[in-house]
Structure formats: structure tokens, C-alpha cells
Design a protein around this motif. Structure first.
Motif, PDB file in Angstrom:
ATOM      1  N   PHE A  15       0.713  -1.279  -0.095  1.00 19.58           N
ATOM      2  CA  PHE A  15       0.020  -0.203  -0.014  1.00 19.58           C
ATOM      3  C   PHE A  15       0.766   1.307  -0.143  1.00 19.58           C
ATOM      4  O   PHE A  15       0.722   2.161  -0.679  1.00 19.58           O
ATOM      5  CB  PHE A  15      -0.956   0.118   1.346  1.00 19.58           C
ATOM      6  N   PHE A  16       1.812   1.457   0.998  1.00 17.50           N
ATOM      7  CA  PHE A  16       2.366   2.624   1.176  1.00 17.50           C
ATOM      8  C   PHE A  16       3.545   2.716   0.200  1.00 17.50           C
ATOM      9  O   PHE A  16       3.863   3.801  -0.142  1.00 17.50           O
ATOM     10  CB  PHE A  16       2.920   2.650   2.714  1.00 17.50           C
ATOM     11  N   VAL A  17       4.179   1.493  -0.269  1.00 20.43           N
ATOM     12  CA  VAL A  17       5.257   1.827  -1.320  1.00 20.43           C
ATOM     13  C   VAL A  17       4.573   2.596  -2.675  1.00 20.43           C
ATOM     14  O   VAL A  17       5.146   3.305  -3.440  1.00 20.43           O
ATOM     15  CB  VAL A  17       5.983   0.510  -1.762  1.00 20.43           C
ATOM     16  N   GLY A  18       3.493   1.719  -2.778  1.00 20.54           N
ATOM     17  CA  GLY A  18       2.481   2.295  -3.995  1.00 20.54           C
ATOM     18  C   GLY A  18       2.062   3.535  -3.984  1.00 20.54           C
ATOM     19  O   GLY A  18       2.319   4.460  -4.825  1.00 20.54           O
ATOM     20  N   ILE A  19       1.702   4.120  -2.749  1.00 14.31           N
ATOM     21  CA  ILE A  19       1.109   5.280  -2.613  1.00 14.31           C
ATOM     22  C   ILE A  19       2.203   6.333  -2.674  1.00 14.31           C
ATOM     23  O   ILE A  19       2.349   7.293  -3.337  1.00 14.31           O
ATOM     24  CB  ILE A  19       0.314   5.586  -1.378  1.00 14.31           C
ATOM     25  N   ILE A  20       3.339   6.048  -1.852  1.00 14.35           N
ATOM     26  CA  ILE A  20       4.494   7.009  -1.717  1.00 14.35           C
ATOM     27  C   ILE A  20       5.124   7.265  -3.216  1.00 14.35           C
ATOM     28  O   ILE A  20       5.512   8.133  -3.695  1.00 14.35           O
ATOM     29  CB  ILE A  20       5.384   6.392  -0.716  1.00 14.35           C
ATOM     30  N   PHE A  21       5.326   6.124  -3.866  1.00 18.42           N
ATOM     31  CA  PHE A  21       6.340   6.332  -5.102  1.00 18.42           C
ATOM     32  C   PHE A  21       5.458   6.232  -6.349  1.00 18.42           C
ATOM     33  O   PHE A  21       6.180   6.594  -7.299  1.00 18.42           O
ATOM     34  CB  PHE A  21       7.206   5.313  -5.107  1.00 18.42           C
ATOM     35  N   PHE A  22       4.398   5.547  -6.474  1.00 15.47           N
ATOM     36  CA  PHE A  22       3.883   5.770  -7.773  1.00 15.47           C
ATOM     37  C   PHE A  22       2.341   6.272  -7.941  1.00 15.47           C
ATOM     38  O   PHE A  22       1.984   6.441  -9.062  1.00 15.47           O
ATOM     39  CB  PHE A  22       3.485   3.915  -8.093  1.00 15.47           C
ATOM     40  N   LEU A  23       1.790   6.675  -6.888  1.00 11.32           N
ATOM     41  CA  LEU A  23       0.486   7.274  -6.844  1.00 11.32           C
ATOM     42  C   LEU A  23       0.604   8.868  -6.806  1.00 11.32           C
ATOM     43  O   LEU A  23      -0.191   9.545  -7.688  1.00 11.32           O
ATOM     44  CB  LEU A  23      -0.451   7.094  -5.703  1.00 11.32           C
ATOM     45  N   PHE A  24       1.458   9.409  -6.071  1.00 12.04           N
ATOM     46  CA  PHE A  24       1.546  10.678  -6.113  1.00 12.04           C
ATOM     47  C   PHE A  24       2.913  11.319  -6.793  1.00 12.04           C
ATOM     48  O   PHE A  24       3.765  10.574  -7.064  1.00 12.04           O
ATOM     49  CB  PHE A  24       1.581  11.175  -4.755  1.00 12.04           C
ATOM     50  N   PRO A  25       2.938  12.364  -7.253  1.00 10.44           N
ATOM     51  CA  PRO A  25       4.324  13.094  -7.954  1.00 10.44           C
ATOM     52  C   PRO A  25       5.077  12.968  -6.947  1.00 10.44           C
ATOM     53  O   PRO A  25       5.017  13.050  -5.787  1.00 10.44           O
ATOM     54  CB  PRO A  25       3.856  14.448  -8.326  1.00 10.44           C
ATOM     55  N   ARG A  26       6.663  13.297  -7.625  1.00  6.79           N
ATOM     56  CA  ARG A  26       7.965  13.499  -6.888  1.00  6.79           C
ATOM     57  C   ARG A  26       7.639  14.616  -5.909  1.00  6.79           C
ATOM     58  O   ARG A  26       7.118  15.775  -6.093  1.00  6.79           O
ATOM     59  CB  ARG A  26       8.967  13.615  -7.824  1.00  6.79           C
ATOM     60  N   ALA A  27       8.565  14.438  -4.804  1.00  4.46           N
ATOM     61  CA  ALA A  27       8.643  15.322  -3.868  1.00  4.46           C
ATOM     62  C   ALA A  27       9.279  16.832  -4.337  1.00  4.46           C
ATOM     63  O   ALA A  27       8.829  17.822  -4.044  1.00  4.46           O
ATOM     64  CB  ALA A  27       9.173  15.178  -2.422  1.00  4.46           C
ATOM     65  N   ASP A  28      10.408  16.777  -5.246  1.00  2.00           N
ATOM     66  CA  ASP A  28      10.912  17.882  -5.895  1.00  2.00           C
ATOM     67  C   ASP A  28      10.217  18.252  -7.226  1.00  2.00           C
ATOM     68  O   ASP A  28      10.880  19.129  -7.745  1.00  2.00           O
ATOM     69  CB  ASP A  28      12.170  17.532  -5.972  1.00  2.00           C
ATOM     70  N   GLU A  29       9.150  17.484  -7.615  1.00  2.00           N
ATOM     71  CA  GLU A  29       8.447  17.968  -8.635  1.00  2.00           C
ATOM     72  C   GLU A  29       9.249  17.596 -10.028  1.00  2.00           C
ATOM     73  O   GLU A  29       8.907  18.307 -11.076  1.00  2.00           O
ATOM     74  CB  GLU A  29       7.993  19.396  -8.737  1.00  2.00           C
ATOM     75  N   GLU A  30      10.368  16.970  -9.939  1.00  2.00           N
ATOM     76  CA  GLU A  30      10.920  16.855 -11.069  1.00  2.00           C
ATOM     77  C   GLU A  30      11.326  15.565 -11.353  1.00  2.00           C
ATOM     78  O   GLU A  30      11.655  14.606 -10.387  1.00  2.00           O
ATOM     79  CB  GLU A  30      12.461  17.403 -10.980  1.00  2.00           C
ATOM     80  N   GLU A  31      10.831  14.937 -12.524  1.00  2.00           N
ATOM     81  CA  GLU A  31      11.138  13.418 -12.982  1.00  2.00           C
ATOM     82  C   GLU A  31      12.732  13.243 -13.385  1.00  2.00           C
ATOM     83  O   GLU A  31      13.209  13.671 -14.314  1.00  2.00           O
ATOM     84  CB  GLU A  31      10.297  13.433 -14.255  1.00  2.00           C
ATOM     85  N   LYS A  32      13.248  12.265 -12.513  1.00  2.00           N
ATOM     86  CA  LYS A  32      14.618  11.650 -12.612  1.00  2.00           C
ATOM     87  C   LYS A  32      14.271  10.302 -13.352  1.00  2.00           C
ATOM     88  O   LYS A  32      14.167   9.391 -12.620  1.00  2.00           O
ATOM     89  CB  LYS A  32      15.365  11.787 -11.441  1.00  2.00           C
ATOM     90  N   THR A  33      14.537  10.288 -14.586  1.00  2.00           N
ATOM     91  CA  THR A  33      14.180   9.094 -15.379  1.00  2.00           C
ATOM     92  C   THR A  33      15.132   7.721 -14.799  1.00  2.00           C
ATOM     93  O   THR A  33      14.600   6.697 -14.639  1.00  2.00           O
ATOM     94  CB  THR A  33      14.243   9.129 -16.908  1.00  2.00           C
TER      95      THR A  33
END
Length: 869
Positions: A345-363
Motif C-alpha cells: 500500500f504505502f510503497v505504491g502510494i508514496i512512489f507511484f500514486l503521487f508526484p515526486r517531492a521535488d516535482e522533477e522527474e529523474k528517469t
């Protein structure tokens, strides 16, 4: 190049004089063009006054910071106050040796690296006087940072770096690990080197390490890994987790007490907990971040529901595993299930449901996190279900290999039987014991594939290959079900690793590793021999290059001799049995009745690695023009890595394709073929993550988002199927004439209950009438009192593979038998009467599981077996 040495301080008056004295001794001795900046976070013990005294005679400045962003903020503030080209950061507690400053500077001055770390964990590095618990804590913290960086000591606070890179990549840093921030934010573009240092413990002053620092570090790791802003409110997150767990437990216990049963109770309690999580965490946080990710409400809710299903699949396996294998009470096992589901639940919510904390995608980081999350989920899913679903017929058949140990067998080499013998000998005849070697072989496969890819490209590429063998269907299956494939996959990719070391790196001793892997592979499954002619083709293609010299190396012939030596058991068995296995796997497959199956081969490939995998593999092997061509030129300027991937992929694939024009193609045959191209694909995907956005559009098969969706789909299908089977296939109607997909244990129990009269010639035989399925499954699941014995259908003149070796017809003479078939027609063959003095009528036998009919079989009693009809 001008250098500034930044020393962050907070109440370090007891150490600052000794440190500055040593620093300036090194600067003067080595004639370094350097000054010192003491970046202070609010000292009140006289540190400022001590530094000002040094400033009167030496190039040192005291720079006061507000300390609001911790050590990292102090360092950045000082870096903004200098025009130096290079910055060195070191602690003020005398743990970092100033004598190592020239070593940290030289690689950057020579323009070979962008950052140099004073490392405790490379050869020559030391940490004298550390107690075991301090070492353990440091290793644990290092392990947490391992996915983000490619160095051995990511926690190092002693490093040099180009100033502009520090200011560019360090701006988001909070806390005290700014070096880690720089490496992670650079997204695999930074050239980093480690030099060994001796790290000494603080002797004076008070350590700044405490629970707050530890919590900040954990939040930093999650943020750098792409975690959502939600981690900033850990109290709210923890409170919501406890509240949802309370709802889960309360609903489960209530429904269980009301008699709804464990399965229904846990499904409803999970749904209640999921609703609680949504309203306590997800809904409110989504509203606060709506401007960051403009998703429709329906799509956002869909992603949340997918995460819920993934959590349910793992939780649903954890509960029966704890009850069945560990003997936990149901309600205690339910708490274990809650824990497993909450982790997903929480791995999915933290890493894949919401945007990054710094708003920048590091591929690059995105690929790494996706790979590790998929690998962890894949491994847990297979481990938990491995012990709660019945063996498939092939597994039961190969388990019988282990019960009849030999140097070889008719249809496959012996390793699968040997491994089964060891695992069940240690753990007993349990499903998890039979499948444990498959899981371990998957681990060996992962190890060698990771080493192969990292050696050819980089860590991100290596982790991308880990993603592929964690989610693609063929590796999900072979990583759980114990058949000849898992050990040959491990040997295949091990051979590829050593081949790359020998042919590409010129490391001649690798040929010995090649020989060992080929030998182990050949006593697992004969198809690995295709690597030998593929190697010859590769050498011929590069005959003018360095690979020509490999034909003259003695290590090559030592490796070949080792492979033959390891293969000797199979040769001996075949010599003693009329070369039966070689004929069965060789001439038999390339002769006889024509059976065109090329279309089946293509369909199997689409299933084995999914359409997305096929598209990605094609793009890697044939990149065409544009961005992909440029990427390939960048990571493989000589073209030898592309050639390696093409030869070792396309040659065995061509052999399987040629066979499909006249023989039947098997689903699992092409599984190991793709190991050669995965590293190249990983290298391309890793390099694409470094390109600026825009330009040529990247194919969908080469984006993290596509692989995230593909991984989720594979897990839902594979995990859903396992869950459906483990639950007894609720709602499915038993179909006459079809092989049972489950309930083998129940079928064996029903057969054991069939009454048979005493026969002085021996125990009754149970003869499966469909290949080896029923006989093998009954052999594994029959009752402990052994009232009946399994036998193959060779007794009635039909093929039963190895069962014809394990029970001679003459040993069955005069004994009674129970003939078992999935079809009534299979028991009504008139020829059966010639093998028995008397036959009973065919009887329908329903097989029930979890209170419902799971399947139907038929049996017929035969009395006084006659070997010669």
C-alpha cells in the motif's frame, strides 16, 4: 584550478584548531591553490572566535548560516560565497584526514572525474575502533542508499566536486548528506571516483547523530528515490496506518466471530481498510497536489484500486502461508497479512500514486525504483504462493527424479532431480521445498544478469534488466515452478557473463567460468549447447579483432575440458541405456511426423516476454536511425556489444524457428534466448534517461511509464491466477475430460480411499492413463501409510517416460491396479482386458476442494496384471 575547502561546523571549538592546523600543513606542503571556508550553522561555543584568529594569518573565512537546512544548507551557503572551481567538503570532528586532500583533488584537476569521494569501503579504506553495532548501522544506512548511487560509500561526508555541480544538484538538499544528494540528483551523469581513507572517530565534542538526523536521512532517501510529498508529514502517515490497521482487525474479527469464514472475512476487512486509507491519506493529499499532477479523478482512483489489488494478492498469500507452514493462529496470521498488504500500500502510494517531492522527474532514478519495487514484489509473491498451491504435474514428475536418483534420465539431464533431492531432504516433501531450488536459481540468474549488464554498461542498466526478469511471464513462472528451466537459465546467463568477460574485456581466465557454466547447464538442459556455435560465429565475425587470439588461449581448452567433465554423468547414463536420452532429445525432435508450428512459436514469444517486451527487444537489436542510433553509438562506439547481443540472441532463436517448421514448439524454449539482449536494452534505456526532453519522440516500449503498466499487468494476471487457484477456483465449473488445475492432494486422498482386496503379489498399483500427470501427482500426495503404489501406463503398452524405468512390468505381474483417467473413454479401450484377468466397471470420482467439486476423474479396477497381453 582554484579550490575551496568547506568545513561545516556546529559547536566544534574543541576540534577546529587541530583541524585547520593539519589542513594548512597539507596546503603548504603540496602547494595547493586553496582557501578554507568554515560554514557555521549557529555555534555558541566560541567556534567563530577561534576561526577569526586563524583568518588573521591564513586564507580562511568564517561564514555564518542560519542552519535552517542543516549541514547541507550551510555547505551550499558557503559554496555561494566563493568563486573556486572545485569544492572539497569535510567534517570538523577530525574524522576525515586532511592528508588525503591531494588525492581528492587530482582526478578532478585531470578532468577524468567530476566528483571524488573519500571512502571507507573501498580497498585500503579503514574504520579503526568501530564497534559492531556502529558498523551495522553504517552498513544499513549505506544499503538504503544503494539503489540511488553507484559508489560503495554513499554516506561519505568527505568529497571533492566541481562547484557548479554542487550548486546545481545540491539545491534540494536538506539534512547532512549533501554528497548523496549530488550523486542521486545527477541522474547517472556524474563521473564519480572513490579513494580510500582512514575514518577516525570523534575524540572531542558531541556527535550530531540522533533520532532526528536519522529520520531526516530516511526522508531524504525516500525523496531522492521519487517519493511523494506525503512523506513530509510522517505523524499523519503513521496515524493513518494505525487507524486503517485497527479498522482491518476489527472488521475481520467481527465477521469471523459471526461465522463468515476466513476468506470472506479477510476480503471485506481489507476493503474496509482500503477505504480508510483512501479517506485518511489519499483523497486529502490528492486535493493538495492537484495542480502538480493534472489527473482525472477516475484515472487517479483507478491507480489507487490497482495498488489495492496488488496489496490484496500479497496479503491473501501471507495469511494461509503463516497458518499452514508456521502454525500461526488465524488471527495472528491475519496481522501478518495486514503487514504485507500495508507495505505494498504505502510503497505504491508514496512512489507511484503521487508526484515526486521535488516535482522533477529523474528517469534514471525512476527506472531503479521501479526495478527494485518490482523485484521485491515478484520475489515475495512467488515465495508466499509457492507453499500454498499444489504442485503442477511437471513439478511432481521431476520430484520423482529426486526419489529415483541417477546419473541421467530419459527426457532431461539430472540436475532438476538432484536439486529436488537436496531441498526435500532438508525440508521434507512440501510444495515450498520442491520449489525452493527454482527460487534460488532465479536469484543466481539475477546475480549474473546484473553483473553482466553492470560490466557492459552501468548500474541503472543492470537494475533495468532486474526489472525484466522480475515481471516478464516466463521468468515469473520459472522463478517459482521447479522444472529443468530454472537451473539452465542460471547457467545460461552465467555463461553469457563469462563470455562477455572473455570476448569483450579480454579476460582470458573467464573461459574457465564459461566451461563450468556450460557443463552445469548441459546437465540441466541440453539446449544450452547452442551457446557453443554462437560463440564460434561471434569470433568469426570479429576475426580481425582481439577475439581471434582467444582461439589460441589455453584457458579456452581448460574450460572446454571442464564442461565435458561436468557432463560425464549424462554420458555415462546414456552409454548404459542405449543413448536413450540423446535420441529422445536429439534425433527424435528433428525427425518423424512433420508438425508445422512457427505460428505457435511467435505466439509463445508474445506471451513469454509480452508484446511490450518484444517491441523493446526489436528496438534494441535494430535501432534504425535517429535518437536510438545516437544512443547506441554513445554506449557502444565499436559496435561489439550490439554484435554480442545479436549473435547470442538471434542464433538460438533461429534454431528454434527452424525446428518449428517441422516440429512442435514448446512454450518455454525461448526463455533463455533473451538474456543476451536484455543488457543492451538496459543500456539503451539507461542512456535515454540522460537525454534532454524533446527531440525525437521515444518509442512507448522504451519509457518507464510503459514498463510500469506492463509490470502491473503481469503481476495482476500472474498473482490473480495464483490467488484464484489457491482459493480453490471459486465459481469455476468442473469440466469433464480436462486435467485438474488444482486439488491434486484431494485427488490422491480419494484414490487412497478406494477399497481394494488384499493381494499376495503386492500392493495395488495406481496407473495414470494420461502421460505422467496422475501417476506423478499421486506419487507426491499419496497417504503416509503407502497403501498403494504409483505406476506408469507403460504397463498397458503406452509411453510413460521415466516411469517405465522405475517399475518393470515383471515386478507388477499378478498385482491389482486402479486405472485412473480424466476421461471415461480412456478406460473403455478393449485392449485393457488383455492385461488383466478381470476388470471392474468405470466409476465416476468427484474431487472436492473447499467444499465444492473441483474436478471429475474416472477409475476402473483391474485384477491380476499380466505383463504380456
Amino acid at each position: 584550478m582554484r579550490t575551496s575547502i568547506i568545513i561545516p561546523t556546529l559547536n566544534e571549538v574543541q576540534n577546529i584548531d587541530s583541524l585547520l592546523s593539519r589542513v594548512f600543513d597539507v596546503i603548504e606542503k603540496d602547494e595547493l591553490n586553496a582557501d578554507v571556508l568554515v560554514a557555521d550553522g549557529g555555534s555558541t561555543d566560541g567556534t567563530a572566535e577561534a576561526v577569526e584568529k586563524w583568518a588573521a594569518t591564513k586564507p580562511v573565512r568564517f561564514i555564518r548560516s542560519d542552519g535552517s537546512r542543516g549541514l547541507s544548507g550551510d555547505v551550499l551557503h558557503a559554496a555561494g560565497e566563493t568563486e573556486a572551481d572545485i569544492v572539497i567538503v569535510m567534517d570538523a570532528d577530525l574524522s576525515h584526514p586532511p592528508e588525503s586532500l591531494p588525492e581528492l583533488l587530482r582526478p578532478i584537476q585531470d578532468a577524468t572525474h567530476d566528483m571524488v569521494i573519500g571512502s571507507r569501503y573501498v580497498r585500503g579504506g579503514k574504520i579503526p575502533g568501530w564497534p559492531w553495532h556502529r558498523r551495522l548501522f553504517s552498513k544499513a544506512a549505506t544499503l538504503l542508499a544503494w539503489p540511488l548511487v553507484s559508489v560503495r560509500d554513499p554516506m561519505a561526508g568527505f568529497f571533492s566536486v566541481r562547484r557548479e555541480l554542487l550548486l546545481r544538484f545540491g539545491q534540494m538538499s536538506h539534512g547532512y548528506k549533501i554528497g548523496l544528494e549530488i550523486m542521486a540528483q545527477s541522474d547517472d551523469t556524474l563521473r564519480v571516483m572513490e579513494v580510500p581513507i582512514t575514518f577516525s572517530d570523534r575524540e572531542k565534542g558531541i556527535s550530531k547523530l540522533g533520532s532526528r538526523v536519522i529520520m531526516n536521512y530516511l526522508q531524504q532517501i525516500i525523496r531522492l528515490a521519487g517519493g511523494a510529498r506525503i512523506i513530509g508529514d510522517s505523524k499523519k502517515l503513521g496515524g493513518a496506518a494505525l487507524a486503517s490497521a485497527f479498522v482491518d482487525v476489527a472488521v475481520f474479527n467481527l465477521l469471523d466471530a459471526l461465522g463468515y469464514g476466513a476468506a470472506v472475512s479477510q476480503l471485506i476487512s481489507f476493503a474496509a481498510a482500503a477505504i480508510a486509507v483512501y479517506f485518511l491519506i489519499v483523497r486529502g493529499h490528492r486535493i493538495s497536489t492537484q495542480a502538480v499532477r493534472d489527473d482525472s479523478g477516475h484515472f487517479f482512483l483507478f491507480r489507487f484500486v490497482v495498488i489495492c489489488f496488488l496489496a490484496l494478492l500479497l496479503r491473501a498469500a501471507m495469511i494461509p502461508t503463516l497458518v499452514r507452514l508456521s502454525g500461526f493462529p488465524l488471527r495472528l496470521a491475519h496481522l501478518g497479512g495486514i503487514t504485507a498488504g500495508a507495505a505494498v500500500f504505502f510503497v505504491g502510494i508514496i512512489f507511484f500514486l503521487f508526484p515526486r517531492a521535488d516535482e522533477e522527474e529523474k528517469t534514471g532514478i525512476r527506472w531503479r525504483v521501479l526495478a527494485l519495487a518490482a523485484a521485491g514484489y515478484s520475489l515475495l509473491l512467488r515465495i508466499l504462493y509457492a507453499g500454498i498451491i499444489d504442485l503442477i504435474p511437471e513439478e511432481a514428475y521431476y520430484w520423482n527424479y529426486g526419489q529415483h536418483l541417477d546419473l541421467g534420465y530419459l527426457d532431461h539431464p539430472p540436475v532438476v532431480g538432484w536439486l529436488n533431492y537436496l531441498s526435500t531432504g532438508l525440508l521434507g516433501n512440501l510444495e515450498i521445498a520442491v520449489r525452493l531450488p527454482a527460487i534460488l536459481c532465479w536469484g543466481v540468474t539475477v546475480f549474473f544478469l546484473y553483473r553482466l549488464t553492470k560490466n557492459l554498461f552501468n548500474k541503472t542498466a543492470a537494475l533495468i534488466t532486474l526489472l525484466m526478469v522480475s515481471v516478464l511471464p516466463i521468468y515469473l513462472g520459472t522463478g517459482m515452478f521447479m522444472m529443468p528451466d530454472p537451473p539452465v537459465y542460471a547457467a545460461w546467463v552465467g555463461a553469457l557473463y563469462f563470455l562477455s568477460r572473455a570476448l569483450i574485456d579480454g579476460y582470458h581466465r573467464a573461459w574457465i567460468g564459461v566451461g563450468i557454466c556450460l557443463g552445469l547447464g548441459m546437465i540441466s538442459k541440453y539446449t544450452i549447447v547452442l551457446l557453443a556455435p554462437a560463440t564460434l560465429i561471434f569470433v568469426l565475425l570479429h576475426i580481425r579483432g582481439r577475439t581471434r587470439r582467444t582461439l589460441l588461449r589455453p584457458e579456452l581448452y581448460i574450460g572446454a575440458a571442464l564442461s565435458i567433465f561436468l557432463f560425464l554423468p549424462v554420458i555415462i547414463w546414456n552409454a548404459e541405456n542405449g543413448w536413450a536420452s540423446f535420441a529422445f532429445q536429439g534425433a527424435r525432435r528433428w525427425s518423424g511426423k512433420s508438425n508445422f508450428s512457427f505460428h505457435i512459436l511467435l505466439i509463445n514469444i508474445l506471451i513469454v516476454i509480452t508484446p511490450l517486451g518484444v517491441a523493446a527487444v526489436y528496438r534494441a537489436l535494430f535501432p534504425g536511425k535517429g535518437r536510438l542510433k545516437a544512443v547506441l553509438q554513445d554506449i557502444d562506439p565499436e559496435g561489439i556489444k550490439l554484435s554480442f547481443a545479436r549473435v547470442y540472441t538471434l542464433f538460438p532463436l533461429t534454431i528454434f524457428a527452424l525446428h518449428s517448421f517441422q516440429g512442435l514448439s514448446k512454450f518455454n524454449w525461448t526463455g533463455p534466448v533473451w538474456f543476451a539482449v536484455f543488457p543492451l536494452l538496459g543500456g539503451i534505456l539507461s542512456q535515454l534517461s540522460r537525454f534532454e526532453r524533446g527531440g525525437d519522440q521515444i518509442a512507448k516500449s522504451l519509457t518507464p511509464g510503459s514498463w510500469l503498466r506492463n509490470s502491473t499487468g503481469c503481476f495482476l494476471l500472474f498473482g490473480g491466477l495464483l490467488y484464484f487457484i489457491a482459493a480453490g477456483m471459486p465459481g469455476a465449473t468442473p469440466v469433464r475430460g480436462m486435467a485438474l488445475p488444482l486439488a491434486w492432494d484431494e485427488l490422491a486422498s480419494e484414490i487412497d480411499l478406494i477399497p481394494m482386496e488384499t493381494n499376495v503379489n503386492g500392493k495395488p498399483l495406481v496407473v495414470g492413463m494420461e502421460d505422467y500427470w496422475i501417476t506423478s501427482e499421486y506419487s507426491f500426495y499419496r497417504s503416509a501409510n503407502r497403501g498403494k503404489e504409483p505406476a506408469g501406463r507403460h504397463l498397458i503398452g503406452r509411453n510413460s517416460l521415466m516411469w517405465s524405468f522405475w517399475l518393470d512390468k515383471t515386478d507388477a505381474a499378478g498385482r491389482d491396479a486402479i486405472l485412473v483417467s480424466f476421461k471415461r473413454s480412456g478406460l473403455e479401450d478393449d485392449r485393457l482386458e488383455s492385461y488383466f484377468e478381470k476388470l471392474g466397471d468405470a466409476v465416476e470420482l468427484p474431487v472436492t476442494k473447499n467444499g465444492r467439486t473441483a474436478g471429475l476423474v474416472y477409475y476402473r479396477k483391474g485384477f491380476s496384471y499380466r505383463p504380456s497381453p
